[in-house]
Design a protein around this motif. Structure first.
Motif, mmCIF file in Angstrom:
data_model
loop_
_atom_site.group_PDB
_atom_site.id
_atom_site.type_symbol
_atom_site.label_atom_id
_atom_site.label_comp_id
_atom_site.label_asym_id
_atom_site.label_seq_id
_atom_site.Cartn_x
_atom_site.Cartn_y
_atom_site.Cartn_z
ATOM 1 N N MET A 1 0.739 -1.216 0.060
ATOM 2 C CA MET A 1 0.091 -0.014 -0.074
ATOM 3 C C MET A 1 0.824 1.200 0.033
ATOM 4 N N GLU A 2 0.514 2.455 -0.915
ATOM 5 C CA GLU A 2 1.403 3.595 -0.755
ATOM 6 C C GLU A 2 1.104 4.348 0.364
ATOM 7 N N SER A 3 2.371 4.640 0.811
ATOM 8 C CA SER A 3 2.213 5.700 2.097
ATOM 9 C C SER A 3 1.999 7.279 1.511
ATOM 10 N N TYR A 4 0.910 7.792 2.080
ATOM 11 C CA TYR A 4 0.532 9.038 1.825
ATOM 12 C C TYR A 4 1.274 10.149 2.689
ATOM 13 N N PHE A 5 1.798 9.711 3.640
ATOM 14 C CA PHE A 5 2.646 10.588 4.566
ATOM 15 C C PHE A 5 4.240 10.309 4.734
ATOM 16 N N LYS A 6 4.829 10.078 3.649
ATOM 17 C CA LYS A 6 6.167 9.773 3.928
ATOM 18 C C LYS A 6 7.096 10.870 4.274
ATOM 19 N N ASP A 7 6.512 12.310 4.153
ATOM 20 C CA ASP A 7 7.322 13.237 4.510
ATOM 21 C C ASP A 7 6.919 13.680 6.114
ATOM 22 N N LEU A 8 6.044 12.903 6.620
ATOM 23 C CA LEU A 8 5.559 13.310 8.002
ATOM 24 C C LEU A 8 5.900 12.270 8.923
ATOM 25 N N ASN A 9 6.412 12.668 10.169
ATOM 26 C CA ASN A 9 6.760 11.785 11.034
ATOM 27 C C ASN A 9 5.399 11.294 12.002
ATOM 28 N N LEU A 10 4.926 10.034 11.647
ATOM 29 C CA LEU A 10 3.764 9.910 12.237
ATOM 30 C C LEU A 10 4.006 9.567 13.720
ATOM 31 N N ASP A 11 5.088 9.101 14.243
ATOM 32 C CA ASP A 11 5.508 9.108 15.578
ATOM 33 C C ASP A 11 5.284 10.382 16.416
ATOM 34 N N SER A 12 5.743 11.540 15.924
ATOM 35 C CA SER A 12 5.398 12.721 16.764
ATOM 36 C C SER A 12 4.483 13.272 16.283
ATOM 37 N N PHE A 13 3.340 12.944 15.529
ATOM 38 C CA PHE A 13 2.092 13.380 14.981
ATOM 39 C C PHE A 13 1.136 13.902 15.817
ATOM 40 N N TRP A 14 0.858 12.757 16.940
ATOM 41 C CA TRP A 14 -0.259 13.140 17.862
ATOM 42 C C TRP A 14 0.438 13.540 19.440
ATOM 43 N N GLU A 15 -0.509 14.155 20.074
ATOM 44 C CA GLU A 15 -0.195 14.575 21.311
ATOM 45 C C GLU A 15 -0.643 13.394 22.226
ATOM 46 N N ASP A 16 0.488 13.260 23.128
ATOM 47 C CA ASP A 16 0.386 12.034 24.040
ATOM 48 C C ASP A 16 -0.165 12.595 25.330
ATOM 49 N N CYS A 17 -1.509 12.754 25.429
ATOM 50 C CA CYS A 17 -2.110 13.271 26.684
ATOM 51 C C CYS A 17 -3.196 12.444 27.413
ATOM 52 N N GLU A 18 -3.663 12.483 28.431
ATOM 53 C CA GLU A 18 -4.879 11.741 28.952
ATOM 54 C C GLU A 18 -6.131 12.252 28.375
ATOM 55 N N TYR A 19 -6.143 13.495 28.293
ATOM 56 C CA TYR A 19 -7.459 14.038 27.464
ATOM 57 C C TYR A 19 -7.902 13.293 26.175
ATOM 58 N N SER A 20 -6.619 13.266 25.179
ATOM 59 C CA SER A 20 -6.778 12.517 24.126
ATOM 60 C C SER A 20 -7.145 10.910 24.135
ATOM 61 N N LYS A 21 -6.598 10.394 25.043
ATOM 62 C CA LYS A 21 -6.837 9.030 25.145
ATOM 63 C C LYS A 21 -8.128 8.934 25.585
ATOM 64 N N LYS A 22 -8.682 9.760 26.888
ATOM 65 C CA LYS A 22 -9.796 9.590 26.942
ATOM 66 C C LYS A 22 -11.125 9.817 26.137
ATOM 67 N N GLU A 23 -11.005 10.933 25.298
ATOM 68 C CA GLU A 23 -12.035 11.504 24.408
ATOM 69 C C GLU A 23 -11.879 11.019 23.014
ATOM 70 N N TYR A 24 -10.834 10.732 22.480
ATOM 71 C CA TYR A 24 -10.223 10.655 21.008
ATOM 72 C C TYR A 24 -9.945 9.313 20.491
ATOM 73 N N VAL A 25 -9.259 8.671 21.283
ATOM 74 C CA VAL A 25 -8.403 7.543 20.783
ATOM 75 C C VAL A 25 -9.200 6.325 21.044
ATOM 76 N N ASN A 26 -9.537 5.614 19.908
ATOM 77 C CA ASN A 26 -10.269 4.254 20.199
ATOM 78 C C ASN A 26 -9.167 3.185 20.006
ATOM 79 N N SER A 27 -9.677 1.999 20.180
ATOM 80 C CA SER A 27 -9.074 0.799 19.876
ATOM 81 C C SER A 27 -8.313 0.692 18.339
#
Length: 180
Positions: A1-27
Motif C-alpha cells: 500500500m502506498e504511504s500518503y505521509f512519507k514526509d511526515l513523522n507519524l511517531d510525533s504527529f499525535w499529542e500524548d495526553c490523557e484527555y486525548s486518550k479519554k476522548e478521542y483515541v479508539n482501539s
C-alpha cells in the motif's frame, strides 16, 4: 500500500495526553471497523484517512492549525482543529460516536456534504469536513471548514485529506497573543 505521509513523522504527529486518550483515541482499527464505519456513514473514507488511523485511531494532533487565504470565524488566516475523529464508535469523538459526524448533521444542522471528522475549539460551532459534493460518495473528497455561526459557510481548505494533514502547523506560528 502506498504511504500518503512519507514526509511526515507519524511517531510525533499525535499529542500524548490523557484527555486525548479519554476522548478521542479508539482501539486499533480492523478491516471490520473500517467496513462498519463506512457503511454507517455512507461514504468511502480516503485511504490516507485509514492510513493515519492505522498509526493511531483518533486523537489530538500536535500541530492544530491550518493556514487559509481567507478569514474564518476562528481567525483571519487559519482554522484550528481540536481533534481528529477515530474510526468506529467507541469514544464520543469518533466518526460514528455520540458526538460524531451524524450527530453534527442530525442535531446541529450541519449540511449533508460528507463526513465531519474534526472538531474545532469553538465547541461545535465549526467543524472540519471531508466534502464529497464534487467526487461522489466513493471518490476522493476535498477538506473544508464549515462554520455554523455564519449560516454554515463552507471554506475550502485542501484538495485531499493528506494535503490537509501535511499542511497542519503549530499554533505558535500565528502571533496572536491569545491561546485558545
Amino acid at each position: 500500500m502506498e504511504s500518503y505521509f512519507k514526509d511526515l513523522n507519524l511517531d510525533s504527529f499525535w499529542e500524548d495526553c490523557e484527555y486525548s486518550k479519554k476522548e478521542y483515541v479508539n482501539s486499533p482499527i480492523t478491516r471490520k471497523i473500517i467496513e462498519l464505519t463506512e457503511k454507517e456513514l455512507g461514504y468511502k473514507l480516503p485511504d490516507s484517512y485509514i492510513e493515519l488511523m492505522t498509526n493511531q485511531n483518533g486523537g489530538i494532533p500536535v500541530n492544530q492549525c491550518y493556514p487559509t487565504d481567507q478569514r474564518t470565524s476562528w481567525a483571519e488566516d487559519h482554522v484550528a482543529i481540536s481533534g481528529i475523529f477515530a474510526l468506529g464508535s467507541e469514544k464520543a469523538y469518533s466518526l460514528c460516536g455520540e458526538l460524531g459526524s451524524k450527530f453534527m448533521i442530525d442535531e446541529w444542522g450541519y449540511p449533508e456534504i460528507g463526513v465531519y471528522f474534526g472538531d474545532c475549539p469553538s465547541a461545535g460551532h465549526d467543524m472540519i469536513c471531508l466534502d464529497y459534493r464534487v467526487c461522489g460518495r466513493f471518490g476522493i473528497p476535498k477538506v473544508v471548514h464549515v462554520d455554523q455561526e455564519s449560516d454554515y459557510k463552507i471554506t475550502p481548505l485542501a484538495d485531499t485529506f493528506e494535503e490537509f494533514i501535511s499542511g497542519l502547523v503549530h499554533d505558535s506560528i500565528f502571533d496572536e497573543g491569545e491561546t485558545w
